[in-house]
Design an enzyme around this catalytic site. Structure first.
Site, PDB file in Angstrom:
ATOM      1  N   LYS A 116      76.900  11.992  34.396  1.00 22.82           N
ATOM      2  CA  LYS A 116      76.629  12.962  35.460  1.00 22.82           C
ATOM      3  C   LYS A 116      77.402  12.661  36.747  1.00 22.82           C
ATOM      4  CE  LYS A 116      74.023  14.615  32.360  1.00 22.82           C
ATOM      5  NZ  LYS A 116      74.560  15.683  31.499  1.00 22.82           N
ATOM      6  N   GLY A 164      68.795  16.763  31.673  1.00 26.32           N
ATOM      7  CA  GLY A 164      67.648  17.472  31.116  1.00 26.32           C
ATOM      8  C   GLY A 164      66.320  16.963  31.640  1.00 26.32           C
ATOM      9  N   HIS A 208      66.163  27.749  37.948  1.00 29.15           N
ATOM     10  CA  HIS A 208      67.129  27.204  37.007  1.00 29.15           C
ATOM     11  C   HIS A 208      67.828  28.393  36.357  1.00 29.15           C
ATOM     12  CE1 HIS A 208      68.059  24.539  33.284  1.00 29.15           C
ATOM     13  NE2 HIS A 208      68.701  25.668  33.177  1.00 29.15           N
ATOM     14  N   ASN A 290      75.823  21.734  29.478  1.00 30.38           N
ATOM     15  CA  ASN A 290      75.390  21.435  28.121  1.00 30.38           C
ATOM     16  C   ASN A 290      76.529  21.815  27.183  1.00 30.38           C
ATOM     17  OD1 ASN A 290      72.681  20.667  28.898  1.00 30.38           O
ATOM     18  ND2 ASN A 290      72.420  22.819  29.388  1.00 30.38           N
ATOM     19  N   ARG A 292      76.948  22.336  24.077  1.00 24.46           N
ATOM     20  CA  ARG A 292      76.438  22.708  22.756  1.00 24.46           C
ATOM     21  C   ARG A 292      75.911  24.143  22.806  1.00 24.46           C
ATOM     22  NH1 ARG A 292      72.055  20.061  25.407  1.00 24.46           N
ATOM     23  NH2 ARG A 292      70.452  21.624  25.782  1.00 24.46           N
ATOM     24  N   VAL A 295      69.060  26.401  22.709  1.00 21.93           N
ATOM     25  CA  VAL A 295      67.885  27.019  22.098  1.00 21.93           C
ATOM     26  C   VAL A 295      67.771  28.490  22.512  1.00 21.93           C
ATOM     27  CG1 VAL A 295      65.365  26.876  21.840  1.00 21.93           C
ATOM     28  CG2 VAL A 295      66.704  24.782  22.170  1.00 21.93           C
TER      29      VAL A 295
HETATM   30  C1  MV4 Z   1      66.928  18.700  40.771  1.00 26.56           C
HETATM   31  C2  MV4 Z   1      65.850  19.409  41.365  1.00 26.56           C
HETATM   32  C3  MV4 Z   1      65.858  19.516  42.725  1.00 26.56           C
HETATM   33  N1  MV4 Z   1      66.837  18.958  43.467  1.00 26.56           N
HETATM   34  N2  MV4 Z   1      67.885  18.165  41.543  1.00 26.56           N
HETATM   35  C4  MV4 Z   1      65.361  18.883  36.241  1.00 26.56           C
HETATM   36  C5  MV4 Z   1      66.170  18.986  35.002  1.00 26.56           C
HETATM   37  C6  MV4 Z   1      67.474  18.397  35.319  1.00 26.56           C
HETATM   38  N3  MV4 Z   1      68.542  19.160  34.712  1.00 26.56           N
HETATM   39  C7  MV4 Z   1      67.558  18.413  36.812  1.00 26.56           C
HETATM   40  N4  MV4 Z   1      66.281  18.830  37.317  1.00 26.56           N
HETATM   41  C8  MV4 Z   1      66.081  19.046  38.645  1.00 26.56           C
HETATM   42  N5  MV4 Z   1      67.032  18.537  39.456  1.00 26.56           N
HETATM   43  C9  MV4 Z   1      67.816  18.295  42.844  1.00 26.56           C
HETATM   44  N6  MV4 Z   1      68.776  17.732  43.601  1.00 26.56           N
HETATM   45  C10 MV4 Z   1      64.879  19.937  40.552  1.00 26.56           C
HETATM   46  C11 MV4 Z   1      64.981  19.751  39.185  1.00 26.56           C
HETATM   47  C12 MV4 Z   1      63.916  20.303  38.426  1.00 26.56           C
HETATM   48  C13 MV4 Z   1      64.124  21.332  37.519  1.00 26.56           C
HETATM   49  C14 MV4 Z   1      65.381  21.848  37.260  1.00 26.56           C
HETATM   50  C15 MV4 Z   1      65.578  22.854  36.349  1.00 26.56           C
HETATM   51  C16 MV4 Z   1      64.479  23.367  35.664  1.00 26.56           C
HETATM   52  C17 MV4 Z   1      63.233  22.869  35.888  1.00 26.56           C
HETATM   53  C18 MV4 Z   1      63.026  21.849  36.818  1.00 26.56           C
HETATM   54  C19 MV4 Z   1      61.748  21.363  37.033  1.00 26.56           C
HETATM   55  C20 MV4 Z   1      61.552  20.353  37.930  1.00 26.56           C
HETATM   56  C21 MV4 Z   1      62.640  19.812  38.625  1.00 26.56           C
END
Ligand code: MV4
Length: 502
Positions: A116, A164, A208, A290, A292, A295
């Protein structure tokens, strides 16, 4: 030319991949663990090879066993599906060494996006916005403090080898920084064998949103628009939809262009996804890629009208993409619900077991991607997802109504499922209004866990109550048993009694 594909996966995604192979006149090879002898993907394939004991580590993650099956079957290509070895650069390399086509990007793209910190550096160089934070690994607490002084609290400490949602830690108070940093490092070492961590500004209540991309070997890179994936629980997505209710045409064009730039930056080939987090005021940041098939790919397939697996195989064959960006449109609205064998009343504990009965929904605007059948035992060893239900509508409102109808029709007995929980989400105001972010499930905790009955349950409970009342007034009689016809035998029984009474 690919004539035979080995699918290095199991369950619904293995069946999904084989379906496109069949349509393309390509023979399919299944691999299976000892726990999966009776799995649908084994029955569907043209041939099948046992690759070891039930635990994934000894079967679906066993690179040499899978390469062995590919050679024994004479497969020209391996499709990895999602999970398992799908983002394993060593596996993609082993395929290359054996002259087997890996249906996916090359090891370089997997490795770059898998780290990352390197991914962030690559995106910055490509002009793709990343979350404010560090571009190098953080070596000590002093360095962590300097970063936090620059970007301000709250921050997230993330493992470079994570992704993830694995290996992240939120820091709200400056006093927590030192201990969080040390714990993040030791957790990363334990989970990934790599203790590199970096720091990002924490984005409050984000959305997201991810973009599907396709890239061929001739330098064509296109995006197939976005998917809204904010409805998740503990980083496990539950509902996905496209278009995103948050999106507008300008933002879509801009983010789509950034997603294409991101894929170009790693010389990407095949199908991939660029994940963004989007704040309420529509600022967006690259999160991860990702490398790939995902889902949730069917919602894109439905709304854009493209078979993503077919395009993956076309690209792996060296063919150019058969369409350009300007030919692609989003048509209508699609929603996907993931049906899990789990108990929402017991902290969503997986609930594997024998499917004693199943009636699946059908009809206009529905797709049901599954693999289970009556009498099938869901093994304890793997993900408890049973089916992906995808509804389509001309409008979002119609897609929701159709999903509710499908969930109403869906009958599974023998294992507990989250079907009622999904029905409750469909009835939630925030969902109906399209006003939700990644905190949706926790924000609607009370509504979603209310013992209030919904849909089918209401109707069936009223009829059963009438039946019990009837029993107390007359002689004992045999209650109807469930035969699995569409609708309710209790309802049918109640109607017959009424006829007799008249
Ligand atoms: C974050 C965030 C807030 N700020 N990064 C969760 C999955 C991973 N791909 C990264 N994630 C997050 N990163 C920063 N700088 C909040 C999340 C996050 C989240 C992201 C996508 C979908 C659901 C989530 C649920 C909680 C936190």
């Amino acid at each position: 030319m690919i004539r035979k594909v080995l699918v290095a996966n199991r369950a619904e995604i293995a069946v999904r991949v084989m379906r496109s192979c069949r349509e393309m006149g390509i023979r399919s090879v299944a691999v299976f663990s000892d726990a999966d002898r009776k799995s649908m993907h084994v029955r569907y394939a043209d041939e099948a090879y046992n690759i070891g004991p039930a635990p994934s580590r000894e079967s679906y993650l066993n690179i040499e066993a899978i390469i062995g099956a590919a050679k024994a079957s004479g497969a020209d290509a391996i499709h990895p599906g999602y999970g398992f070895l799908s983002e394993n650069a060593a596996f993609a390399t082993r395929c290359q060494e054996e002259g087997i086509i890996f249906v996916g990007p090359d090891p370089y793209a997997i490795t770059t996006m898998g780290d990352k910190i390197i991914a962030r550096q690559t995106m910055i160089a490509a002009g793709v916005p990343v979350v404010p934070g560090t571009t190098e690994k953080i070596n000590d607490e002093q360095q962590a403090l300097e970063i936090v002084n620059q970007i301000g609290l709250p921050v997230m400490i993330k493992a470079s080898a994570g992704g993830g949602g694995k290996g992240m830690r939120l820091v709200r108070q400056i006093e927590e920084l030192g201990s969080s940093f040390r714990r993040a490092k030791s957790e990363a070492m334990n989970a990934f064998g790599n203790d590199s961590v970096y720091i990002e500004k924490y984005i409050q209540s984000p959305h997201h949103i991810e973009f599907q991309i396709l890239a061929d070997n001739q330098g064509n890179v296109i995006h197939l628009f976005e998917r809204e994936c904010s409805i998740q629980r503990r980083h496990q997505k539950v509902i996905e939809e496209t278009p995103s209710p948050l999106m507008n045409p300008e933002l879509r064009r801009e983010m789509g262009e950034k997603a294409v730039q991101a894929a170009r930056a790693v010389n990407y080939k095949g199908a991939g996804t660029i994940e963004f987090i989007v704040s309420d005021n529509l600022e967006y940041y690259f999160l991860e890629m990702n490398t790939r098939l995902q889902v949730e790919h069917p919602v894109t397939e439905r709304v854009v009208g493209v078979d993503l697996v077919k395009e993956q195989i076309n690209i792996a064959n060296g063919n150019p993409l058969p369409f350009r960006q300007e030919n692609l449109r989003q048509f209508g609205h699609a929603i996907q619900c993931r049906i899990y064998a789990e108990d929402p009343d017991n902290n969503f504990m997986p609930n594997p077991g024998v499917i004693s009965h199943i009636t699946e929904p059908h009809g206009l605007g529905l797709r049901c991607d599954g693999y289970v059948y009556e009498g099938y035992e869901i093994p304890i060893y793997y993900d408890p997802m049973i089916t992906k239900l995808i509804s389509w509508g001309e409008t979002r409102t119609e897609a929701i109504a159709r999903m509710k109808r499908a969930l109403y029709e869906y009958k599974i007995t023998g294992v507990k499922t989250n079907i009622k929980f999904l029905e409750k989400i469909m009835d939630t105001k925030d969902f109906k209004d399209g006003k939700y972010n990644t905190h949706f499930i926790e924000n609607n905790e009370e509504i979603l866990h209310a013992s209030r009955l919904c849909g089918t349950e209401c109707e069936d409970m009223a009829i059963m109550a009438a039946f019990v009342d009837f029993l107390t007034k007359t002689e004992r009689i045999q209650p109807p048993h469930y035969t699995g016809e569409l609708g309710s035998n209790w309802k049918d029984f109640g109607r017959k009694r009424n006829v007799l009474r008249l």
